[in-house]
Scaffold this active site. Structure first.
Site, mmCIF file in Angstrom:
data_model
loop_
_atom_site.group_PDB
_atom_site.id
_atom_site.type_symbol
_atom_site.label_atom_id
_atom_site.label_comp_id
_atom_site.label_asym_id
_atom_site.label_seq_id
_atom_site.Cartn_x
_atom_site.Cartn_y
_atom_site.Cartn_z
ATOM 1 N N CYS A 110 -11.871 -4.764 72.921
ATOM 2 C CA CYS A 110 -13.143 -5.469 73.014
ATOM 3 C C CYS A 110 -13.296 -6.125 74.383
ATOM 4 O O CYS A 110 -14.351 -6.025 75.027
ATOM 5 C CB CYS A 110 -13.246 -6.517 71.908
ATOM 6 S SG CYS A 110 -14.830 -7.381 71.848
ATOM 7 N N CYS A 206 -12.461 -9.473 63.465
ATOM 8 C CA CYS A 206 -13.819 -9.904 63.110
ATOM 9 C C CYS A 206 -14.578 -8.894 62.261
ATOM 10 O O CYS A 206 -15.381 -9.278 61.424
ATOM 11 C CB CYS A 206 -14.605 -10.245 64.383
ATOM 12 S SG CYS A 206 -14.929 -8.855 65.494
#
Length: 378
Positions: A110, A206
């Site tokens: 990410c 997440c």
């Protein structure tokens, strides 16, 4: 407090606001120091619908929290839809890596493929002088340029997840929390009256509902949920499993088999859907080969190699090692003490004391005691 080296007074700074206490404090402190702060929150999955889990990042509640903080501080705030980019760059890679019998690190991907590439470009397009984040790492002006160092608090240090950051990106980034411990961050949040001052920290990945990563991988790559055998290092069947995505090299809990001594996962054969386990001595690894190296030091290791410390997993302490070039942009790592849990797909990050020199992805990590060929190796 504050990482503001090279920034002119009143400069525009984009803050990556996840909705958590760390990035919220960054926005508050930068605004208090007189910078023109622009908060940007990335909608990464689920079109903003909260999962209802405490500690989940970037879901609907987190976007709401980031917006509330921005309103409290009186700063501009934008929510950008990065869901498709995040799916391609992070979620698909996560599923593919597990399906191949390796162990991914989505937070690094990410940072590497979304936050420090696309978001950084957006910050530049907005005319910002820097992109500030809530990572616990330190950016230090060294004699030969900007260096990346561990955060001051060993318990919170996140430099491991930033190993793929390039020198050009590091020049533009700022990490204002690098000199703080978490309690200090929360105290700052309370002092500024931020509504997230007591918000729980993120604990899970997440985009993984309920913390069950195997279920997420199975939904995306059903083959990774195919049942298979659990065997010992000699190839003897010990039991069955419900998918290779439930295992990682070095794992010693929830194996589903029992023995007279503690067992560890020593290999994953994705082609045969087979998990190999053995005692700790069978799980020891003396060296590893790293691919896709990123080197932040001005000088790469010489041909003779370099004595360093390495961290081959985020939750492992640093260990002494020797690194040397292995050709084709690869690096060979020889551990001073054999290690358990050196898992292909994970990152091995190289340090000189607190300074992060570089790192790469573990491509191959042969065991000291090679298992029988009939058992299959990862």
């Amino acid at each position: 407090m504050g990482d503001i080296d090279g920034l002119e007074p009143g400069a525009r700074v984009v803050v990556a606001m996840s909705g958590g206490v760390d990035s919220s404090v960054v926005a508050a402190v930068m605004a208090a120091q007189g910078f023109e702060v622009v908060g940007v929150t990335l909608q990464l999955y689920d079109h903003g619908n909260a999962t209802g889990r405490k500690g989940a990042c970037c879901a609907g509640q987190d976007i709401h929290d980031a917006r509330q903080v921005a309103e409290r501080l009186g700063i501009a705030h934008y929510v950008l839809d990065f869901e498709e980019r995040f799916r391609r760059a992070v979620i698909d890679d996560f599923a593919d890596t597990y399906a191949a019998g390796r162990t991914p690190i989505p937070c690094v991907r990410c940072n590497q493929r979304v936050k420090f590439r696309d978001l950084l470009d957006i910050a530049r397009d907005l005319g910002a002088a820097a992109l500030a984040t809530g990572h616990y790492a330190r950016r230090i002006e060294g004699a030969s340029g900007v260096e990346l160092h561990r955060g001051a608090d060993p318990a919170r240090d996140q430099s491991y997840f930033l190993f793929a950051t390039t020198q050009q990106q590091l020049d533009f980034l700022r990490f204002p929390l690098g000199s703080l411990v978490k309690d200090e961050t929360r105290a700052v949040a309370a002092r500024y009256g931020l509504p997230v001052a007591e918000k729980p920290d993120s604990q899970d990945i997440c985009f993984v509902p309920h913390g069950d990563h195997a279920r997420t991988v199975a939904a995306l790559r059903p083959d990774a949920a195919q049942p298979g055998e659990i065997v010992d290092v000699g190839g003897k069947p010990l039991g069955r499993h419900e998918g290779i995505a439930r295992f990682t090299v070095g794992q010693r809990r929830k194996l589903g088999v029992s023995a007279s001594e503690r067992l560890y996962v020593v290999g994953i054969d994705a082609g045969r859907h087979r998990i190999m386990v053995g005692p700790r001595r069978a799980a020891l690894c003396g060296e590893a080969w790293l691919a896709d190296m990123n080197w932040l030091d001005a000088e790469a290791p010489p041909a003779a190699g370099l004595a360093v410390e390495v961290q081959h997993r985020y939750n492992e302490p640093p260990t002494a090692a020797h690194v040397e070039p292995a050709g084709d942009g690869r690096m060979k790592v020889r551990f001073a003490t054999p290690q358990v849990g050196v898992a292909p797909g994970q990152a091995c990050v190289v340090y000189a004391g607190a300074r992060l020199l570089g790192g790469g992805w573990i491509d191959r990590a042969p065991l000291l005691q090679a298992p029988d060929e009939e058992a299959g190796a990862a």
